[in-house]
Design an enzyme around this catalytic site. Structure first.
Site, PDB file in Angstrom:
ATOM      1  N   PHE A 159       0.840  -1.196   0.000  1.00 53.56           N
ATOM      2  CA  PHE A 159       0.000   0.000   0.000  1.00 53.56           C
ATOM      3  C   PHE A 159       0.879   1.250   0.000  1.00 53.56           C
ATOM      4  O   PHE A 159       2.030   1.239   0.410  1.00 53.56           O
ATOM      5  CB  PHE A 159      -0.970   0.017   1.190  1.00 53.56           C
ATOM      6  CG  PHE A 159      -0.326   0.139   2.540  1.00 53.56           C
ATOM      7  CD1 PHE A 159      -0.152   1.369   3.150  1.00 53.56           C
ATOM      8  CD2 PHE A 159       0.117  -0.993   3.222  1.00 53.56           C
ATOM      9  CE1 PHE A 159       0.430   1.479   4.403  1.00 53.56           C
ATOM     10  CE2 PHE A 159       0.697  -0.893   4.475  1.00 53.56           C
ATOM     11  CZ  PHE A 159       0.856   0.351   5.066  1.00 53.56           C
ATOM     12  N   CYS A 160       0.298   2.337  -0.530  1.00 51.68           N
ATOM     13  CA  CYS A 160       0.984   3.627  -0.541  1.00 51.68           C
ATOM     14  C   CYS A 160      -0.079   4.697  -0.312  1.00 51.68           C
ATOM     15  O   CYS A 160      -1.009   4.475   0.461  1.00 51.68           O
ATOM     16  CB  CYS A 160       1.763   3.827  -1.842  1.00 51.68           C
ATOM     17  SG  CYS A 160       0.772   3.745  -3.341  1.00 51.68           S
ATOM     18  N   THR A 161       0.026   5.829  -0.979  1.00 51.11           N
ATOM     19  CA  THR A 161      -0.953   6.891  -0.782  1.00 51.11           C
ATOM     20  C   THR A 161      -1.927   6.987  -1.944  1.00 51.11           C
ATOM     21  O   THR A 161      -3.134   6.931  -1.759  1.00 51.11           O
ATOM     22  CB  THR A 161      -0.255   8.248  -0.574  1.00 51.11           C
ATOM     23  OG1 THR A 161       0.605   8.167   0.562  1.00 51.11           O
ATOM     24  CG2 THR A 161      -1.271   9.355  -0.350  1.00 51.11           C
TER      25      THR A 161
END
Length: 202
Positions: free
Chosen positions: A181-183
């Site tokens: 996951f990231c932004t």
């Protein structure tokens, strides 16, 4: 579109855009323009939202500063990744399976709930989860998922050597699933493609 401001980066690998737009008709026009179907008139020859719906943030008062102007720039890539010439060898569309929020919750919550329970937190036979937080450290410091492994990067370009090192040290196992996951999603795509195509993850 009246009042439209923001930053748009256009590259061969895709489009990265963040806008602020007045609610009402301007927002409606923006969504319709980017969501045109193939047989409809519009500024783009495809439906931008066909696979990824727009991420609409909070509504703020008009006197709160957001973007000063609208900027559209062409770049060699939409996110500076530091991979160099090797980047041209990657197929960014082959980055693993993308999960919607419901699928993410369904797959991870049983494991995370088990890990968070007081009786199992120190269990030696608990199921291992490979959950990578591929944001930079100042983002991870603001909060992250339980049992995630932050890459602790200062910049995204540091990601690749860290992934190489973690696979070499067996902290990451290519034979097991890995969740990322990231932004905004761009870093996840690049990390997923690198893990799959360079490091042998399935």
């Amino acid at each position: 579109i009246p009042g439209l401001r923001g930053t748009v980066y256009v590259a061969k690998e895709g489009i990265n855009a963040q806008f602020s737009v007045p609610i009402g008709d301007p927002l409606k026009v923006l969504l319709e323009t980017f969501g045109k179907k193939e047989n409809e008139s519009g500024c783009l020859p495809f439906d931008t939202f066909e696979e990824n719906p727009p991420n609409i943030g909070n509504v703020v008062e008009s006197d709160i500063p957001t973007f000063d102007r609208l900027i559209v720039r062409a770049r060699d890539c939409i996110l500076r990744d530091g991979i160099g010439e090797e980047a041209s060898t990657f197929d960014w569309s082959d980055a693993g399976d993308e999960l919607n929020p419901e699928e993410w919750h369904a797959q991870l919550s049983p494991i995370l709930l088990d890990k968070s329970s007081e009786c199992n937190i120190n269990a030696t036979n608990e199921k291992k989860i490979q959950l990578l937080d591929c944001r930079n450290n100042y983002e991870s410091d603001q909060g992250t998922f339980l049992s995630s492994t932050p890459l602790n990067t200062q910049t995204f370009s540091e990601t690749w050597s860290i992934l190489d090192s973690q696979v070499k040290s067996r902290d990451l196992d290519p034979s097991e699933p890995v969740y990322i996951f990231c932004t905004g999603g761009i870093r996840c795509v690049k990390v997923g493609a690198y893990l799959k195509q360079k490091l042998g993850f399935e």
